[in-house]
Motif scaffolding. Sequence first.
Motif, PDB file in Angstrom:
ATOM      1  N   ARG A   1      47.688  49.291  38.311  1.00 53.14           N
ATOM      2  CA  ARG A   1      48.241  48.466  39.387  1.00 53.14           C
ATOM      3  C   ARG A   1      48.947  49.338  40.418  1.00 53.14           C
ATOM      4  O   ARG A   1      48.795  49.157  41.614  1.00 53.14           O
ATOM      5  CB  ARG A   1      49.237  47.445  38.832  1.00 53.14           C
ATOM      6  CG  ARG A   1      48.627  46.104  38.500  1.00 53.14           C
ATOM      7  CD  ARG A   1      49.690  45.026  38.516  1.00 53.14           C
ATOM      8  NE  ARG A   1      50.842  45.349  37.698  1.00 53.14           N
ATOM      9  CZ  ARG A   1      50.913  45.134  36.387  1.00 53.14           C
ATOM     10  NH1 ARG A   1      49.916  44.586  35.761  1.00 53.14           N
ATOM     11  NH2 ARG A   1      51.994  45.458  35.715  1.00 53.14           N
ATOM     12  N   LEU A   2      49.720  50.308  39.908  1.00 53.13           N
ATOM     13  CA  LEU A   2      50.430  51.193  40.825  1.00 53.13           C
ATOM     14  C   LEU A   2      49.460  52.034  41.645  1.00 53.13           C
ATOM     15  O   LEU A   2      49.763  52.470  42.740  1.00 53.13           O
ATOM     16  CB  LEU A   2      51.393  52.102  40.055  1.00 53.13           C
ATOM     17  CG  LEU A   2      52.717  51.444  39.673  1.00 53.13           C
ATOM     18  CD1 LEU A   2      53.467  52.295  38.661  1.00 53.13           C
ATOM     19  CD2 LEU A   2      53.590  51.222  40.901  1.00 53.13           C
ATOM     20  N   GLN A   3      48.276  52.266  41.094  1.00 51.04           N
ATOM     21  CA  GLN A   3      47.257  53.006  41.838  1.00 51.04           C
ATOM     22  C   GLN A   3      46.512  52.114  42.813  1.00 51.04           C
ATOM     23  O   GLN A   3      45.625  52.568  43.513  1.00 51.04           O
ATOM     24  CB  GLN A   3      46.263  53.629  40.857  1.00 51.04           C
ATOM     25  CG  GLN A   3      46.810  54.826  40.128  1.00 51.04           C
ATOM     26  CD  GLN A   3      45.938  56.034  40.310  1.00 51.04           C
ATOM     27  OE1 GLN A   3      44.761  56.021  40.010  1.00 51.04           O
ATOM     28  NE2 GLN A   3      46.504  57.092  40.838  1.00 51.04           N
ATOM     29  N   GLY A   4      46.824  50.830  42.793  1.00 52.64           N
ATOM     30  CA  GLY A   4      46.162  49.907  43.708  1.00 52.64           C
ATOM     31  C   GLY A   4      44.805  49.435  43.223  1.00 52.64           C
ATOM     32  O   GLY A   4      43.993  48.962  44.009  1.00 52.64           O
TER      33      GLY A   4
ATOM     34  N   VAL B   1      42.644  43.595  39.974  1.00 52.97           N
ATOM     35  CA  VAL B   1      42.778  43.005  38.650  1.00 52.97           C
ATOM     36  C   VAL B   1      41.451  42.938  37.894  1.00 52.97           C
ATOM     37  O   VAL B   1      41.408  43.141  36.681  1.00 52.97           O
ATOM     38  CB  VAL B   1      43.430  41.609  38.754  1.00 52.97           C
ATOM     39  CG1 VAL B   1      42.562  40.651  39.539  1.00 52.97           C
ATOM     40  CG2 VAL B   1      43.737  41.026  37.396  1.00 52.97           C
ATOM     41  N   ASN B   2      40.349  42.721  38.604  1.00 48.15           N
ATOM     42  CA  ASN B   2      39.077  42.636  37.875  1.00 48.15           C
ATOM     43  C   ASN B   2      38.664  43.976  37.297  1.00 48.15           C
ATOM     44  O   ASN B   2      38.125  44.043  36.201  1.00 48.15           O
ATOM     45  CB  ASN B   2      37.955  42.035  38.737  1.00 48.15           C
ATOM     46  CG  ASN B   2      38.115  42.348  40.201  1.00 48.15           C
ATOM     47  OD1 ASN B   2      39.081  43.001  40.599  1.00 48.15           O
ATOM     48  ND2 ASN B   2      37.183  41.915  41.003  1.00 48.15           N
ATOM     49  N   VAL B   3      38.973  45.060  38.022  1.00 48.76           N
ATOM     50  CA  VAL B   3      38.649  46.389  37.494  1.00 48.76           C
ATOM     51  C   VAL B   3      39.515  46.679  36.267  1.00 48.76           C
ATOM     52  O   VAL B   3      39.041  47.215  35.262  1.00 48.76           O
ATOM     53  CB  VAL B   3      38.853  47.469  38.576  1.00 48.76           C
ATOM     54  CG1 VAL B   3      38.576  48.849  38.012  1.00 48.76           C
ATOM     55  CG2 VAL B   3      37.955  47.191  39.767  1.00 48.76           C
TER      56      VAL B   3
ATOM     57  N   ILE C   1      38.041  44.947  33.402  1.00 47.62           N
ATOM     58  CA  ILE C   1      36.829  45.620  32.920  1.00 47.62           C
ATOM     59  C   ILE C   1      37.204  46.805  32.040  1.00 47.62           C
ATOM     60  O   ILE C   1      36.670  46.990  30.943  1.00 47.62           O
ATOM     61  CB  ILE C   1      35.955  46.086  34.108  1.00 47.62           C
ATOM     62  CG1 ILE C   1      35.365  44.861  34.821  1.00 47.62           C
ATOM     63  CG2 ILE C   1      34.856  47.031  33.649  1.00 47.62           C
ATOM     64  CD1 ILE C   1      34.681  45.166  36.134  1.00 47.62           C
ATOM     65  N   ILE C   2      38.185  47.595  32.499  1.00 44.53           N
ATOM     66  CA  ILE C   2      38.568  48.789  31.745  1.00 44.53           C
ATOM     67  C   ILE C   2      39.131  48.414  30.379  1.00 44.53           C
ATOM     68  O   ILE C   2      38.744  48.973  29.350  1.00 44.53           O
ATOM     69  CB  ILE C   2      39.569  49.633  32.565  1.00 44.53           C
ATOM     70  CG1 ILE C   2      38.839  50.252  33.758  1.00 44.53           C
ATOM     71  CG2 ILE C   2      40.205  50.715  31.692  1.00 44.53           C
ATOM     72  CD1 ILE C   2      39.726  50.960  34.735  1.00 44.53           C
ATOM     73  N   ILE C   3      40.029  47.412  30.362  1.00 43.62           N
ATOM     74  CA  ILE C   3      40.623  47.018  29.083  1.00 43.62           C
ATOM     75  C   ILE C   3      39.574  46.393  28.171  1.00 43.62           C
ATOM     76  O   ILE C   3      39.537  46.647  26.969  1.00 43.62           O
ATOM     77  CB  ILE C   3      41.828  46.087  29.320  1.00 43.62           C
ATOM     78  CG1 ILE C   3      42.960  46.914  29.932  1.00 43.62           C
ATOM     79  CG2 ILE C   3      42.284  45.437  28.020  1.00 43.62           C
ATOM     80  CD1 ILE C   3      44.138  46.128  30.391  1.00 43.62           C
ATOM     81  N   GLY C   4      38.663  45.615  28.776  1.00 44.24           N
ATOM     82  CA  GLY C   4      37.585  45.027  27.986  1.00 44.24           C
ATOM     83  C   GLY C   4      36.713  46.094  27.344  1.00 44.24           C
ATOM     84  O   GLY C   4      36.409  46.031  26.149  1.00 44.24           O
TER      85      GLY C   4
END
Lengths: 347, 348
Positions: free
Chosen positions: A294-297, A300-302, A305-308
């Motif tokens: 989030r701090l990198q901008g 939310v969908n990305v 995807i990464i956590i998924g």
Amino acid sequence: MSTTTYRAYAHPLWRRLLLTREAAVIALVVLVSMWAYSNVPYFGDTLTLTYLLLDTTTILLIALPMTLVVITGEIDLSVASVVGLSSATMGLLHEHGVGMALACVVALLVGVVCGALNGFLVGYVGLPSLAVTIGTLALYRGVAVGLLGTTAVTDFPKDWTSKASQVIGSSGIPSVMIVFAVLAVVFILLLHFTPFGRGVYDIGLSSEAATFSGVSAKRTKLVLFVLTGVVSALAGIYFTLRYGSARGDNATGLELQVIAAVLLGGVSIFGGRGRLPGVIAGVLLIGVISSALRLQGVTVNVISIIIGLLLVLSVISTPVLARLSDAAARRSRAKRSSAGPQTVVSQ
Amino acid sequence: MRTISRRTAVIGAAALTIALAVTGCSKASTGGSPSESGTGDGGSKNLNVVFIPKNLGNPYFDASDAGGKTAVGELGGKYSQVGPQAASPDAQVQYINTAAQQHASAIVISANDPKAIGDALTQAKQSGTKVVTFDSDTDPQYRDVFVNQASPEGIAKAQVDGIAKQIGDSGEIAILSAAANATNQNAWIALMKKDLAADHPNIKLVDTVYGNDDDQTSFDKTAALLQTHPNLKGIISPTTVGIAAAARYLSTSDKKGKVALTGLGTPNQMREYVKDGTVKEFYLWNPTDLGYLAAYAAAALVDGTITGKEGDSFKAGKLGDYKVGANGEVLLGDPTAFNSSNIDQFNF
């Protein structure tokens, strides 16, 4: 499954502790934090830590009893609805002039009742927890939204709401972490150092065998679901105070985040395997990754995807590692003329 | 098992070593202070506006945020849009916190809860970030300015004038509302009655029915209205659900084109009924203009042109001059009329 578990005890304690899935998750939390610390602007601020912990407290709390439930091979999908119901209860009571302390106690009791209903249906009636808690997910949420309608109760006393986001001195660590730490210690002791905890693993490995060895699967499951209910209600109180807003739809969808973290932390969805430190690290890993991205901008969908992907990879890694390990064991057995005691069991 | 353990041991040891090494490194680099390098780009006077809609992937907010992007672009600033997947206040808080930490010059937000995001917005303001709400406001103390899409008077008048124009300023009309106790609907209906009495004495409001913002109920109530009032010349439906359901009924009935229908609707829902002649014109504010104005209000707060107090004024690009009203509200203006000539320019 059981052979793998017991075979692991052939190694010295330090090695068992160092080489587990949870050690890998903890190492990953450290690595990701370090990377973010030196590469993500503002990640080094104490505020990041404060927000990260405040945001993950609800998940951290519920993940504790959820871990035990999943280790028995069951699941509780109704936790987020209990959060909502506890929040709505608090709101309704406060609106009708009931004191805050009493409102909190009643909210916790609501959690006990919700958990007891789940536990009774799963443990004593013998229904599958997946079906039962999908039902109570809808039921509890329905009641929660029914209690308050579309309105939100927001006029909670400031000295209560400010406590929810208070920080210990200049450490950046929210005071609510003390509550979590105490509960974490209690649950770790319960799961890893008591006969009750061993019973939890036994039920997950084989419910029948557990019953024969004197563990009451019914009672254990009832207790675990009640614990999940009451801790979810506690999380609901925190959620309500943190945002100063009691709504029936609070924390909608949170159950999946809790379960994702539990699985990421190395708990097997089939039961019988997993440890609490890994789960706590799993929650923090998701928190650190989301916060850094989030701090990198990153949108939310990305992040999703990464956590998924991370979750899928972690689930895949377990059978792959097990297969590799079996193959390696066979090779090493073939090499040795006389087999060690741990090679007697094999699949 | 044994050999794999040894292998994992090696990997584990390597991971730990790397972890320790990285710890060491970043400890050393703390001298260079990552937070300092962070404030480097945040401390500059560049305009950096963060739009936080109720949720992402919502056509309404895609339209409004597109307006914001255009405005920020005109001002030479940096625009970004972040937000949750589901419209919940707790998820918005995380994005407010992040924007505050990044020292964004302004946050432009449509609030999912008037109170729950209050603390986070207050903290953002304390760290120097200006806060503009649009579309959906918070309690006034949490933001600097609220950009309001439309005043109740403007909304009522647009619909009354619209129906008068379509039915030749005389005849029976009815209102198809949402729920009987919906505050905003009732406020609009009261104002419409006032407008009708004052400016359109030949139009008679014969009935007000409630479709509860449910498609089927609204559909049935429309059918009932046309039966009970055979001389009905027009229907006003000040709700997007109601107007779409009424249009669907009318489009297949023999009253199509004979009974006028107007109200508040969205272009995507109403497009086919405008094209097939069921509906001549309906109204809603233009979300793209709303986002555009909100971005200009944010920029005016950042450069100090306005502080959010009543009477402050600023220039909003192509939309012209605006004044801050009571309670820090900036009013976008009259609703936009959508008809066959312009409906294809909108997608929300």
